[in-house]
Design a protein around this motif. Structure first.
Motif, mmCIF file in Angstrom:
data_model
loop_
_atom_site.group_PDB
_atom_site.id
_atom_site.type_symbol
_atom_site.label_atom_id
_atom_site.label_comp_id
_atom_site.label_asym_id
_atom_site.label_seq_id
_atom_site.Cartn_x
_atom_site.Cartn_y
_atom_site.Cartn_z
ATOM 1 N N TYR A 129 57.821 -60.915 -3.353
ATOM 2 C CA TYR A 129 56.504 -60.315 -3.106
ATOM 3 C C TYR A 129 56.286 -60.094 -1.615
ATOM 4 C CZ TYR A 129 51.450 -59.611 -3.896
ATOM 5 O OH TYR A 129 50.169 -59.095 -3.970
ATOM 6 N N ASP A 130 56.675 -61.076 -0.836
ATOM 7 C CA ASP A 130 56.533 -60.978 0.614
ATOM 8 C C ASP A 130 57.313 -59.787 1.178
ATOM 9 O OD1 ASP A 130 55.690 -62.338 3.132
ATOM 10 O OD2 ASP A 130 57.870 -62.377 3.438
ATOM 11 N N ARG A 131 58.559 -59.626 0.759
ATOM 12 C CA ARG A 131 59.394 -58.527 1.255
ATOM 13 C C ARG A 131 58.856 -57.165 0.816
ATOM 14 N NH1 ARG A 131 61.026 -62.474 3.519
ATOM 15 N NH2 ARG A 131 63.209 -62.985 3.952
ATOM 16 N N LEU A 132 58.319 -57.137 -0.387
ATOM 17 C CA LEU A 132 57.726 -55.906 -0.907
ATOM 18 C C LEU A 132 56.529 -55.496 -0.050
ATOM 19 C CD1 LEU A 132 58.172 -54.104 -3.476
ATOM 20 C CD2 LEU A 132 56.432 -55.515 -4.586
ATOM 21 N N ARG A 133 55.670 -56.464 0.248
ATOM 22 C CA ARG A 133 54.483 -56.164 1.059
ATOM 23 C C ARG A 133 54.871 -55.752 2.467
ATOM 24 N NH1 ARG A 133 50.471 -61.027 -0.610
ATOM 25 N NH2 ARG A 133 52.418 -62.141 -0.234
ATOM 26 N N ALA A 134 55.876 -56.436 3.017
ATOM 27 C CA ALA A 134 56.307 -56.100 4.376
ATOM 28 C C ALA A 134 56.869 -54.682 4.433
ATOM 29 C CB ALA A 134 57.351 -57.109 4.859
ATOM 30 N N GLY A 135 57.516 -54.262 3.357
ATOM 31 C CA GLY A 135 58.126 -52.930 3.351
ATOM 32 C C GLY A 135 57.163 -51.819 2.988
#
Lengths: 390, 390
Positions: B132-138
């Motif tokens: 979820y974190d990587r998705l939001r960052a991207g």
């Protein structure tokens, strides 16, 4: 009763605590089922609800925390005393207005953990974004440290007792593969072959029971021959089909995996040529593996061989294997592929998996291997040739 | 080939999009394997790596996004055209320095989704905090909306085609339970009984294959009789033991579950008395269930009966069942328990599960039930009495 001696668990806790000390983790929350089992012996199919093991850095037993209904199973399987098993009430299970992690956070707060440094597994199975969110909200004074794979990296080096389990599993997986070979016959349905495989996996050995394996058994045949993780169907095996089989067996949830290829009828030259190249590739992989070698160098040796045959393989050729629950038997640490700087250590255990998924057909060959000081030891033992059933 | 007609999938997308419109979700990211299957037909054991289905609110087919190795299996099983299947490169698999969600976020960004409102399943299986974190960052311009259980609630009302699958599964689960009853004999090992169960589940019916079930089969005997989700062992069944059996069968991953109790030898009065009360409780549950009734009222009717016998049960007495992959066959929507305001609807399907885990022993009785306008229909059909093997 846990599967191992108290000494074994003590040794595991010691190694995990050493790794917790580096980043200054006061309390490690372990949510991955294999990691929970590794630290406490806990064994149950309860990972469909939130649960964890909490390991303090300084003294004190780990705590098991999960659904109240499952506390009975925890008390039966963990090595800690009964009061180290904490159940959350049923009202927290799959409810709209509350979450089990709120209960768990409140418990930890009440026991003095607010304000401490908490390690969490941020990319493991069965720990959701909401679970993490509720945990943080309930422990507002804590700082959270990403401890993903911390326990997995300790697990990467197996103890003698773990190797013994994997030897049992390797003995069993040979029996399972034989069942699969026997079951693949023209006119028989895929599902009947898979049924025979499950029965052999679980029935185990005369001396011990088998476990469900982290990944399900897979037979790739016909139209699904080039699709590695497709499920079985009721299609029937036909003459002139190649079937690639990947499966494992598990003892105390320690896996040995094995892949082989069966052909019904006269094998086509492309299959035999590819099998020949892959066999030579496996030989050099096994000759290259030893403590002190880089993971990437193992893959490079393989690539050197198969490229001479005009073959390529995009996916990694192996990975750490051992303790696991569904959905995986891989340990998510070591991968044998280009660019991997990891140095192999004695008693790493690897599934060397040489799956060749070509245009419309495929073949597989694998072994489960222990890294030794001087080389490698194949735990699995099964003829490597393509099994031709004419 | 997907399991259902294009019309069936069209109907599902329509219902899901209606629910997306309320909170204004432009793109729904579905990570739960059963939900991925529900929308696209995708069927593979690849949920051990990050993957998702992306469903746009306005027009356009859903996209399948997962490991490149698994794209072949996706193309074989989804109803969408091949270009709706996007694979991320192998280098992203279990790597230290990159994450599959970075690739997926970049793809979505490149296709115009940055700045939009994205729905995500925050408490489903196989979607981690780091994912979820990587998705939001991207996707820094996006707002993220919690869409957990959005698809599950659509799934709670079954179509005629889904009910047909569950009828097949119910027919099969009777055969599986019969295998279990036959396998439980003094001197036989638990693992051998579980092996027979797996073989019956997977081998299926002469007309169709069975699937692996979301939860593993469980037999509770002897010391583990009061521990609902404990794994099997190589212990042998003994005379005078009560065994509670909970298992399911699945067709196209649609489940019918069933629990029954077997006693070896002369049954003790406490078992027969409890079974009698539970049977009466089941009767009133089945008589109370109908479209328009509150979930809590069903539990209250049950409680009214068993309390007259001096019995209590802390855990819920049923939950929504249907499509599922490991680790669960429950759908995480409806629970039959006190305080649940949910009004039952026609074609809800429930596992009414009356597990009584007492001090040191236990018994179970369950049925898989369809809610109808006028009442309830038992899909499962198996004698309800305790099976006494003298």
């Amino acid at each position: 009763m846990p599967a191992f001696s108290k000494d074994e668990y003590d040794g595991r806790l010691r190694k995990v605590r050493l790794r917790m000390a580096e980043p200054g983790i006061d309390l490690l929350l372990v949510t991955e089922p294999a990691n929970m089992n590794y630290l406490t012996g806990y064994d149950g199919w309860s990972f469909y609800v939130p649960q964890l093991v909490a390991l303090p850095l300084d003294g004190g037993d780990p705590l098991w925390m999960g659904r109240a209904m499952d506390a009975a199973g925890a008390r039966l399987t963990v090595w800690m005393p009964d009061d180290a098993v904490i159940g959350y009430p049923e009202a927290y299970v799959q409810a709209r207005d509350c979450h089990p992690m709120e209960y768990i956070a409140a418990y930890l707060r009440d026991h003095g953990w607010n304000g401490k440094r908490i390690g969490v597994e941020t990319d493991s199975y069965y720990f959701s974004p909401r679970a993490y969110d509720r945990l943080r909200a309930g422990l507002p004074g804590c700082s959270f440290i990403d401890a993903d794979l911390l326990v997995n990296w300790v697990r990467a080096v197996k103890s003698a007792a773990e190797i013994a389990c994997m030897r049992d599993a390797a003995r069993l997986v040979g029996r399972v593969m034989r069942s699969a070979h026997e079951a693949i016959e023209p006119g028989r349905r895929q599902c009947d072959a898979i049924a025979a495989i499950y029965a052999a996996q679980v029935g185990g050995d005369p001396d011990f029971s088998g476990d469900v394996t982290g990944l399900c058994p897979v037979i790739l045949t016909g139209r699904s021959a080039a699709a590695p993780h497709v499920m079985w169907s009721d299609q029937r095996f036909e003459p002139d089909q190649t079937s690639a089989i990947e499966l494992a067996a598990a003892r105390h949830h320690y896996h040995a995996a094995l892949a082989r290829t069966v052909h019904l009828g006269e094998p086509p030259p492309r299959l035999l040529e590819t099998a020949n190249a892959v066999n030579e590739g496996l030989d050099i992989v096994l000759a290259t593996i030893r403590a002190g070698v880089r993971a990437a160098d193992v893959e490079a040796a393989w690539r050197g061989v198969i490229s001479r045959y005009g073959l390529t393989k995009e996916s990694r050729i192996g990975y750490a294997i051992g303790l696991g629950y569904p959905p995986d038997w891989g340990e998510h640490t070591i991968s044998l592929r280009a660019g991997e700087e990891k140095i192999l250590e004695q008693d790493n255990t690897l599934h060397v998996m040489l799956g060749m998924w070509m245009e419309g057909w495929g073949m597989e060959l694998s072994e489960t291997v222990r890294v030794t000081q001087g080389g490698s030891e194949c735990l699995t033992d099964f003829p490597r040739e393509v099994c031709v059933k004419r």
